[in-house]
Design an enzyme around this catalytic site. Structure first.
Site, PDB file in Angstrom:
ATOM      1  N   TYR A 102       0.738  -1.081  -0.041  1.00  0.00           N
ATOM      2  CA  TYR A 102      -0.030  -0.042  -0.030  1.00  0.00           C
ATOM      3  C   TYR A 102       0.871   1.431  -0.068  1.00  0.00           C
ATOM      4  O   TYR A 102       0.798   2.123   0.860  1.00  0.00           O
ATOM      5  CB  TYR A 102      -1.059   0.163   1.212  1.00  0.00           C
ATOM      6  CG  TYR A 102      -1.723  -1.287   1.433  1.00  0.00           C
ATOM      7  CD1 TYR A 102      -2.962  -1.432   0.750  1.00  0.00           C
ATOM      8  CD2 TYR A 102      -1.208  -2.266   2.193  1.00  0.00           C
ATOM      9  CE1 TYR A 102      -3.681  -2.782   0.969  1.00  0.00           C
ATOM     10  CE2 TYR A 102      -1.849  -3.582   2.564  1.00  0.00           C
ATOM     11  CZ  TYR A 102      -3.061  -3.856   1.897  1.00  0.00           C
ATOM     12  OH  TYR A 102      -4.016  -4.962   2.084  1.00  0.00           O
ATOM     13  N   CYS A 121      -4.535   3.537  10.637  1.00  0.00           N
ATOM     14  CA  CYS A 121      -5.200   4.564  10.823  1.00  0.00           C
ATOM     15  C   CYS A 121      -6.531   4.130  11.685  1.00  0.00           C
ATOM     16  O   CYS A 121      -7.413   5.183  11.826  1.00  0.00           O
ATOM     17  CB  CYS A 121      -5.492   5.333   9.742  1.00  0.00           C
ATOM     18  SG  CYS A 121      -6.329   4.559   8.404  1.00  0.00           S
TER      19      CYS A 121
END
Length: 419
Positions: free
Chosen positions: A284, A377
């Site tokens: 990612y 996150c």
């Protein structure tokens, strides 16, 4: 006590839930309440199933296992309550008129971080297994939690009104201030005129000049081959001595200090762990921020994987002349193509809010890396993935948490996993 059939309840708030709401109970049923603080007693308006802000529900025939409600009055305030940092979002306004995006702004900043740590601790206990202590959620500057946003999305309704959406709604709320935004970004937002129905992204990159990206919603798809939009503007961001090009509307960390803080955390956690002779993976990878971190730590063979073709192209250019392989593709699909026996040195995972998921965790484990750095996150997604890694025998050696989204429920965690 106010009758629930009138859509109002008096509730004692006992905890905080993941996602920025707070926990109460009414006759054994859990109620998730916005704009409250644990320890308070509030009067709250029930929301109907799938309803937007401000829609009351009748409780008489409601068989749901939990309810949602919005605080309309604080009957017994917490000592940690303060006037909301965003005046338009204060509890004194009707819930339907409160903009979203600052769901903890009514709480003293230090107590916000205490509550965020509690959310992380409860997620780890529930999903990652016993024995993990949640770290303190640290401030990244000495400010008051305002003036940090370098990117912001506003919306334009069919009457031409510009503003954020109301909390838990798609109704545009015109406002007179944007306290979480950088000052120049806030000024540009308040200056917007002649807007057409759709969305407006505002971006302040490292050069300090605001870009306004208008995305008009015509309600029609362009014919195949007929979308002649200009290529996105490319801006530059800086971390340390390195420059990163990224589309103005592409992904970059929102807090002005986020990229250097996360880069610094990875450098400290991975110091001495990056074998120059091994192949390292940045999954990612975006435009190459953490691949650059690996390179600076001594990696000479790096594979970065990202689903956005433009971000992959920019990663390749950002990291030139380093020896990297930049792959465009979904991480789980790419990992499934690797030959059996492929080995890794260090793997950096920075997945979206939904987390990496079991397929990716299993595939990363199969690479038998020396260490894994996970940048998260979302605390619940992180905890689930850590639980899967621990099931494979990995241990969580260290975790660090950063309050990169003050006055909202969001925060970032970096975890180091070792064999």
């Amino acid at each position: 006590m106010t009758s629930p059939s009138a859509g109002l309840l008096e509730l004692d708030i006992t905890g905080i839930a993941h996602g920025g709401t707070f926990i109460a109970r009414h006759e054994g049923r859990v109620v998730f309440v916005s704009d409250a603080i644990p320890g308070e007693r509030v009067r709250a308006r029930l929301l109907a199933p799938s309803a937007g802000s401000g829609t009351p529900a009748s409780a008489a025939e409601d068989k749901r296992s939990f309810w949602r409600a919005e605080t309309v009055e604080v009957l017994d305030a917490s000592p940690h309550r303060r006037p909301h940092v965003w005046a338009e979002a204060d509890v004194s306004r009707d819930p339907a008129d409160r903009p979203g995006g600052a769901d903890l702004g009514h709480i003293e900043l230090t107590h916000q971080r205490t509550l965020k740590r509690q959310v992380l601790s409860e997620a780890l206990d529930k999903f990652a297994g016993p024995g993990l202590d949640a770290p303190e959620v640290k401030a990244v500057d000495d400010g008051d939690g305002t003036g940090w946003r370098t990117r912001m999305t506003l919306h334009v309704d069919d009457a031409g009104r510009v503003g954020p959406y109301a909390a838990r709604s798609h109704r545009v709320i015109p406002v007179a201030s944007y306290p979480l935004a950088r000052p120049v970004l806030a000024a540009a937002a308040l200056d917007l005129r002649d807007a057409k129905f759709g969305r407006i992204d505002l971006v302040e990159p490292a050069d300090g000049q605001v870009r306004v990206i208008r995305k008009v919603d015509t309600g029609r798809r362009p014919p195949r081959g007929g979308d002649k939009r200009a290529a996105p503007e490319i801006v530059r961001e800086r971390v340390g001595g390195r420059s990163f090009q990224v589309d103005a509307g592409g992904f970059w960390q929102v807090h002005s200090q986020a990229a250097p803080v996360l880069d610094g955390a990875l450098r400290e956690l991975l110091a001495g762990r990056v074998d120059p002779a091994a192949t390292h993976f940045d999954l990612y990878g975006g435009v190459g921020l953490f691949a650059a971190t690996l390179a600076d730590l001594g990696a000479t063979d790096i594979v970065t994987v990202e689903s956005s073709r433009r971000a992959t192209m920019q990663a390749r250019e950002n990291l030139e002349p380093l020896d990297i392989t930049a792959v465009t593709g979904r991480v789980e699909r790419y990992l499934a193509t690797l030959p059996a026996g492929t080995a890794a040195g260090t793997v950096v995972l920075d997945p979206p809010r939904s987390g990496a998921g079991r397929a990716v965790v299993d595939a990363v484990h199969a690479l038998a890396p020396e260490s894994i750095a996970y940048v998260a996150c979302d605390p619940v997604a992180l905890a689930r993935d850590l639980g899967t890694f621990r099931g494979h025998g990995w241990q969580v050696s260290e975790m660090r948490a950063f309050d990169l989204f003050p006055n909202s429920h969001h925060f970032e965690v970096v975890a180091l996993l070792t064999r």
